[in-house]
Design an enzyme around this catalytic site. Sequence first.
Site, PDB file in Angstrom:
ATOM      1  N   ARG A 161      -0.625   4.387 -10.404  1.00  0.00           N
ATOM      2  CA  ARG A 161      -0.848   4.785  -8.729  1.00  0.00           C
ATOM      3  C   ARG A 161      -2.219   4.459  -8.099  1.00  0.00           C
ATOM      4  NH1 ARG A 161      -1.813  10.883 -11.340  1.00  0.00           N
ATOM      5  NH2 ARG A 161      -1.658  11.740  -8.926  1.00  0.00           N
ATOM      6  N   ASP A 162      -2.488   3.617  -8.407  1.00  0.00           N
ATOM      7  CA  ASP A 162      -3.590   2.441  -7.662  1.00  0.00           C
ATOM      8  C   ASP A 162      -3.665   0.846  -8.029  1.00  0.00           C
ATOM      9  OD1 ASP A 162      -5.456   4.775  -6.277  1.00  0.00           O
ATOM     10  OD2 ASP A 162      -5.511   5.575  -8.328  1.00  0.00           O
ATOM     11  N   PHE A 163      -2.500   0.974  -7.661  1.00  0.00           N
ATOM     12  CA  PHE A 163      -1.797  -0.268  -8.121  1.00  0.00           C
ATOM     13  C   PHE A 163      -2.167  -1.712  -7.192  1.00  0.00           C
ATOM     14  CE2 PHE A 163       1.578  -3.053 -10.835  1.00  0.00           C
ATOM     15  CZ  PHE A 163       0.669  -3.293 -11.594  1.00  0.00           C
TER      16      PHE A 163
END
Length: 276
Positions: A161-163
């Site tokens: 999700r915060d890649f």
Amino acid sequence: MMQLEPDFRGRFAEPPSFEQMLSLEGEVFRELAGRRTLRFFLGEKGYFAKLHFGVGWKEILKNLSHFKLPVLGADNERRAIRRCEELGVETMRIAGYGCRGWNPARIQSFLVTEELADTISLEDLCRDWKTNPPPFGLKKALIEKVAGMAAALHENGVNHRDFYICHFLLPLADLERVSRQEAFRLHLIDLHRVQLRPRTPQRWIVKDVAGLYFSSMDIGLTRRDILRFMRAYRRRALRSLLQDERVFWERVERRALALYRKEFGRDPASNPSLGR
């Protein structure tokens, strides 16, 4: 409940209480309502602590109204770290964890991880690649390593999700090994919002891969670099990949461009196409 690794527990004069863990002090990196992230030292050894004091019903209801499951405390990141360990994806090492309470809005918890000292993020490492290209072997090894880590996660029900490339840390001691294309470590961090399922939904895979592409748009990657990532990520021949997955890669590209425009208010100076 509270679990402390022996080495970490032994650095205290007496076994610490839950209250002491929630009262840890140090250099604060992030502070939000009900949550604090800080770095502290015991002796010469550094640690990071994620302290959760309860998200409150307002935050829970806001997430549910957007059809999202709220992150209630440190347990989500703890489980994400354990899952990464099972999959062979390098990440942080847990030193301690604790959780108490039954009211979802008031659960208190903490997660302590050992500091990943003497590392550099891929964002910092690659910052000047556009004007000062790296050795071919180094770039190839890093692209294939990131692709392999992404594949291991997405094929096993995990999405970050915060890649972004800033969340990959390379030990400085391994830098020469990368250039020689020998085995090296690359640590994935910031697992607070990771989602774990039996199978990763396509929309979340698109979001993760788009995040990688967005965060690497200004480091001078070429079309060949992009194709190398695609081939390593899917572990398929390029010809069949480009024929069968054109729609997927076009979705990734559209999402990445939207992120870039939202962040910078313009299109990137140049970006190799994914879907064609």
